[in-house]
Motif scaffolding. Structure first.
Motif, PDB file in Angstrom:
ATOM      1  N   TRP A   1       0.838  -1.192   0.000  1.00 59.85           N
ATOM      2  CA  TRP A   1       0.000   0.000   0.000  1.00 59.85           C
ATOM      3  C   TRP A   1       0.871   1.239   0.000  1.00 59.85           C
ATOM      4  O   TRP A   1       2.024   1.211   0.384  1.00 59.85           O
ATOM      5  CB  TRP A   1      -0.911   0.022   1.229  1.00 59.85           C
ATOM      6  CG  TRP A   1      -1.999  -0.988   1.187  1.00 59.85           C
ATOM      7  CD1 TRP A   1      -2.217  -1.935   0.236  1.00 59.85           C
ATOM      8  CD2 TRP A   1      -3.022  -1.173   2.175  1.00 59.85           C
ATOM      9  NE1 TRP A   1      -3.304  -2.686   0.562  1.00 59.85           N
ATOM     10  CE2 TRP A   1      -3.811  -2.249   1.730  1.00 59.85           C
ATOM     11  CE3 TRP A   1      -3.345  -0.529   3.372  1.00 59.85           C
ATOM     12  CZ2 TRP A   1      -4.917  -2.702   2.454  1.00 59.85           C
ATOM     13  CZ3 TRP A   1      -4.440  -0.980   4.087  1.00 59.85           C
ATOM     14  CH2 TRP A   1      -5.218  -2.044   3.624  1.00 59.85           C
TER      15      TRP A   1
ATOM     16  N   ARG B   1      -3.112   6.463   2.381  1.00 57.74           N
ATOM     17  CA  ARG B   1      -4.486   6.754   2.008  1.00 57.74           C
ATOM     18  C   ARG B   1      -4.457   7.704   0.813  1.00 57.74           C
ATOM     19  O   ARG B   1      -4.589   8.901   0.947  1.00 57.74           O
ATOM     20  CB  ARG B   1      -5.240   7.385   3.185  1.00 57.74           C
ATOM     21  CG  ARG B   1      -5.411   6.478   4.339  1.00 57.74           C
ATOM     22  CD  ARG B   1      -6.048   7.176   5.515  1.00 57.74           C
ATOM     23  NE  ARG B   1      -7.369   7.707   5.177  1.00 57.74           N
ATOM     24  CZ  ARG B   1      -7.648   8.990   5.010  1.00 57.74           C
ATOM     25  NH1 ARG B   1      -6.701   9.880   5.122  1.00 57.74           N
ATOM     26  NH2 ARG B   1      -8.868   9.391   4.728  1.00 57.74           N
ATOM     27  N   ARG B   2      -4.287   7.145  -0.388  1.00 55.55           N
ATOM     28  CA  ARG B   2      -4.126   7.979  -1.564  1.00 55.55           C
ATOM     29  C   ARG B   2      -5.428   8.686  -1.897  1.00 55.55           C
ATOM     30  O   ARG B   2      -6.491   8.107  -1.912  1.00 55.55           O
ATOM     31  CB  ARG B   2      -3.659   7.138  -2.738  1.00 55.55           C
ATOM     32  CG  ARG B   2      -2.385   6.370  -2.422  1.00 55.55           C
ATOM     33  CD  ARG B   2      -1.805   5.728  -3.641  1.00 55.55           C
ATOM     34  NE  ARG B   2      -1.253   6.738  -4.538  1.00 55.55           N
ATOM     35  CZ  ARG B   2      -0.647   6.437  -5.673  1.00 55.55           C
ATOM     36  NH1 ARG B   2      -0.531   5.186  -6.046  1.00 55.55           N
ATOM     37  NH2 ARG B   2      -0.174   7.386  -6.445  1.00 55.55           N
ATOM     38  N   LYS B   3      -5.297   9.954  -2.197  1.00 52.60           N
ATOM     39  CA  LYS B   3      -6.462  10.788  -2.448  1.00 52.60           C
ATOM     40  C   LYS B   3      -6.053  11.934  -3.355  1.00 52.60           C
ATOM     41  O   LYS B   3      -4.999  12.534  -3.160  1.00 52.60           O
ATOM     42  CB  LYS B   3      -6.984  11.322  -1.107  1.00 52.60           C
ATOM     43  CG  LYS B   3      -8.175  12.255  -1.218  1.00 52.60           C
ATOM     44  CD  LYS B   3      -8.585  12.675   0.184  1.00 52.60           C
ATOM     45  CE  LYS B   3      -9.747  13.641   0.139  1.00 52.60           C
ATOM     46  NZ  LYS B   3     -10.137  14.090   1.484  1.00 52.60           N
TER      47      LYS B   3
ATOM     48  N   TRP C   1      -0.233  10.703  -8.992  1.00 55.77           N
ATOM     49  CA  TRP C   1      -1.100   9.596  -8.603  1.00 55.77           C
ATOM     50  C   TRP C   1      -1.557   8.827  -9.843  1.00 55.77           C
ATOM     51  O   TRP C   1      -1.283   7.661  -9.996  1.00 55.77           O
ATOM     52  CB  TRP C   1      -2.298  10.133  -7.814  1.00 55.77           C
ATOM     53  CG  TRP C   1      -3.283   9.073  -7.382  1.00 55.77           C
ATOM     54  CD1 TRP C   1      -3.055   7.718  -7.313  1.00 55.77           C
ATOM     55  CD2 TRP C   1      -4.636   9.262  -6.971  1.00 55.77           C
ATOM     56  NE1 TRP C   1      -4.181   7.064  -6.873  1.00 55.77           N
ATOM     57  CE2 TRP C   1      -5.174   7.992  -6.651  1.00 55.77           C
ATOM     58  CE3 TRP C   1      -5.438  10.389  -6.836  1.00 55.77           C
ATOM     59  CZ2 TRP C   1      -6.471   7.820  -6.212  1.00 55.77           C
ATOM     60  CZ3 TRP C   1      -6.734  10.216  -6.378  1.00 55.77           C
ATOM     61  CH2 TRP C   1      -7.232   8.944  -6.078  1.00 55.77           C
TER      62      TRP C   1
ATOM     63  N   GLU D   1      -1.352  13.457  -5.624  1.00 63.75           N
ATOM     64  CA  GLU D   1      -1.818  12.920  -4.350  1.00 63.75           C
ATOM     65  C   GLU D   1      -1.901  14.014  -3.285  1.00 63.75           C
ATOM     66  O   GLU D   1      -1.039  14.876  -3.174  1.00 63.75           O
ATOM     67  CB  GLU D   1      -0.853  11.817  -3.882  1.00 63.75           C
ATOM     68  CG  GLU D   1      -1.337  11.036  -2.689  1.00 63.75           C
ATOM     69  CD  GLU D   1      -0.407   9.882  -2.375  1.00 63.75           C
ATOM     70  OE1 GLU D   1      -0.536   9.319  -1.283  1.00 63.75           O
ATOM     71  OE2 GLU D   1       0.442   9.563  -3.219  1.00 63.75           O
TER      72      GLU D   1
ATOM     73  N   LEU E   1      -2.228   4.409   9.826  1.00 63.26           N
ATOM     74  CA  LEU E   1      -2.547   5.796   9.485  1.00 63.26           C
ATOM     75  C   LEU E   1      -1.407   6.740   9.846  1.00 63.26           C
ATOM     76  O   LEU E   1      -1.141   7.712   9.128  1.00 63.26           O
ATOM     77  CB  LEU E   1      -3.836   6.209  10.193  1.00 63.26           C
ATOM     78  CG  LEU E   1      -5.092   5.467   9.723  1.00 63.26           C
ATOM     79  CD1 LEU E   1      -6.256   5.722  10.670  1.00 63.26           C
ATOM     80  CD2 LEU E   1      -5.461   5.878   8.303  1.00 63.26           C
TER      81      LEU E   1
ATOM     82  N   SER F   1       1.104   6.828   7.283  1.00 58.43           N
ATOM     83  CA  SER F   1       0.653   7.571   6.105  1.00 58.43           C
ATOM     84  C   SER F   1       0.708   9.079   6.334  1.00 58.43           C
ATOM     85  O   SER F   1       0.318   9.850   5.458  1.00 58.43           O
ATOM     86  CB  SER F   1      -0.783   7.162   5.746  1.00 58.43           C
ATOM     87  OG  SER F   1      -0.858   5.782   5.463  1.00 58.43           O
TER      88      SER F   1
ATOM     89  N   GLU G   1      -0.972  10.757   8.778  1.00 63.17           N
ATOM     90  CA  GLU G   1      -2.203  11.329   9.315  1.00 63.17           C
ATOM     91  C   GLU G   1      -2.034  11.739  10.776  1.00 63.17           C
ATOM     92  O   GLU G   1      -1.162  11.235  11.482  1.00 63.17           O
ATOM     93  CB  GLU G   1      -3.353  10.311   9.201  1.00 63.17           C
ATOM     94  CG  GLU G   1      -3.506   9.676   7.831  1.00 63.17           C
ATOM     95  CD  GLU G   1      -3.954  10.658   6.755  1.00 63.17           C
ATOM     96  OE1 GLU G   1      -3.943  11.876   7.001  1.00 63.17           O
ATOM     97  OE2 GLU G   1      -4.304  10.200   5.661  1.00 63.17           O
TER      98      GLU G   1
ATOM     99  N   HIS H   1      -9.839   0.568   6.545  1.00 63.32           N
ATOM    100  CA  HIS H   1      -8.890   1.361   5.766  1.00 63.32           C
ATOM    101  C   HIS H   1      -9.474   1.715   4.406  1.00 63.32           C
ATOM    102  O   HIS H   1      -9.277   2.829   3.902  1.00 63.32           O
ATOM    103  CB  HIS H   1      -7.591   0.583   5.590  1.00 63.32           C
ATOM    104  CG  HIS H   1      -6.480   1.392   4.989  1.00 63.32           C
ATOM    105  ND1 HIS H   1      -6.373   1.594   3.633  1.00 63.32           N
ATOM    106  CD2 HIS H   1      -5.450   2.059   5.561  1.00 63.32           C
ATOM    107  CE1 HIS H   1      -5.303   2.338   3.396  1.00 63.32           C
ATOM    108  NE2 HIS H   1      -4.735   2.642   4.533  1.00 63.32           N
TER     109      HIS H   1
ATOM    110  N   SER I   1     -10.194   5.425   2.992  1.00 67.15           N
ATOM    111  CA  SER I   1      -9.579   5.837   1.737  1.00 67.15           C
ATOM    112  C   SER I   1     -10.609   6.280   0.719  1.00 67.15           C
ATOM    113  O   SER I   1     -10.258   6.616  -0.408  1.00 67.15           O
ATOM    114  CB  SER I   1      -8.755   4.675   1.155  1.00 67.15           C
ATOM    115  OG  SER I   1      -7.746   4.279   2.061  1.00 67.15           O
TER     116      SER I   1
END
Length: 306
Positions: free
Chosen positions: A45, A48-50, A58, A89, A132, A135, A137, A290, A294
């Motif tokens: 992983w 939390r790709r966004k 991305w 991202e 998290l 990542s 967060e 998760h 996400s």
């Protein structure tokens, strides 16, 4: 353990202290298990790709009329007859509040369950904190720990939990400001109306919620027969059934109706809902949560239930 029929009287203070001591002894092992699961789940992983305003590439996607021409990737667009832009991202840290119900009912473990509901809730909570935090967060726990952005957030949360005397029931959320996510882990055996009375105002304040119901398999299957004594872990009240098997159908209807009503009410709020049994792998609940965090509600882990 007290013998059958023996009455054990404890003051509320002594009861809370006893439970806090038991939790403090449980948390270190849960943290070790949580880190092991986090290492397994996070493999492959990339956080939390966004889509957002960051610098990291991305994906390519088709150009939409009205977007800035500066976002077009002309080299990629030259390969065929379509125009593409580069999505990047999101890099801003997001605040995620994690909470687990550690009331007496969560201490239950039947012979069918791998661990107690409390132990599984703590493992899922700490594993999510570990994943998290890696990542980037910000992780917080209502009433226990203010949000922090640190690689050791799971360890700090475990320390805070080990030294806390959490109140029973759903957490106080007055300290939560702005748009963020909250993950609630518990058995949610209270009447759905009582649960929604607490969660409805939270949702109206803009929090995006994710509920994980932890269930012991015996709570779903009701594997009891013959003369059986049932004890309410919260009140201590007892019910003796001469033939427990005669209660199974009515119990199953009431149990499933509670869950269905709660799930429907949560979905009306736009919140996610997952059921996790303690005889299943903890990773199932972690992956499902998760995915929802996400923003991928259709990507459910195998074995996770809604």
């Amino acid at each position: 353990m007290p013998a059958i029929g023996e009455i054990v009287r404890r003051t509320p203070t002594a009861e809370v202290l006893s439970r806090a001591q038991a939790r403090a002894a449980l948390v270190p092992d849960c943290l070790v298990e949580a880190r092991r699961l986090a290492n397994t789940v996070i493999a492959g992983w990339h956080g939390r790709r966004k889509r957002g305003i960051g610098e990291n590439f991305w994906q390519f996607r088709p150009y939409v009329t009205g977007e800035s021409l500066a976002r077009i990737d002309w080299r990629r667009s030259a390969r065929d007859d379509h125009t593409y832009v580069r999505d990047r991202e999101w890099e801003a840290a997001h605040t995620i509040w994690l909470w687990a119900d550690l009331s007496p009912s969560m201490m239950y473990k039947s012979s069918l369950g791998a661990v107690s509901k409390e132990s599984r809730a703590l493992v899922v909570l700490l594993a999510l904190a570990e994943i998290l935090a890696r990542s980037g967060e910000r992780i917080g726990c209502p009433g226990i720990m203010e949000p922090i952005a640190a690689r050791n957030a799971a360890e700090r949360l475990a320390t805070a939990l080990a030294h806390s005397t959490l109140a029973d029931g759903l957490p106080s959320t007055e300290m939560i400001r702005g748009s963020s996510d909250i993950v609630l882990i518990g058995d949610f055996l209270d009447p759905p109306d009582a649960v929604m009375e607490r969660l409805g105002p939270v949702a109206k304040r803009g929090l995006r919620g994710h509920v994980i119901e932890i269930a012991d398999p015996a709570e779903e299957l009701f594997p009891y027969a013959g003369r059986t004594e049932f004890t309410d872990p919260e009140s201590g009240e007892k019910l003796t059934a001469g033939r427990a098997e005669t209660l199974k159908d009515d119990y199953a209807r009431a149990y499933q109706a509670r869950r269905t009503t709660l799930a429907d009410n949560l979905r009306h709020l736009g919140w996610s809902f997952v059921v996790h049994r303690t005889d299943h792998l903890a990773s199932e609940a972690i992956v499902a949560a998760h995915m929802y965090l996400s923003g991928l509600p259709d990507m459910r882990a195998a074995g996770a239930h809604r």
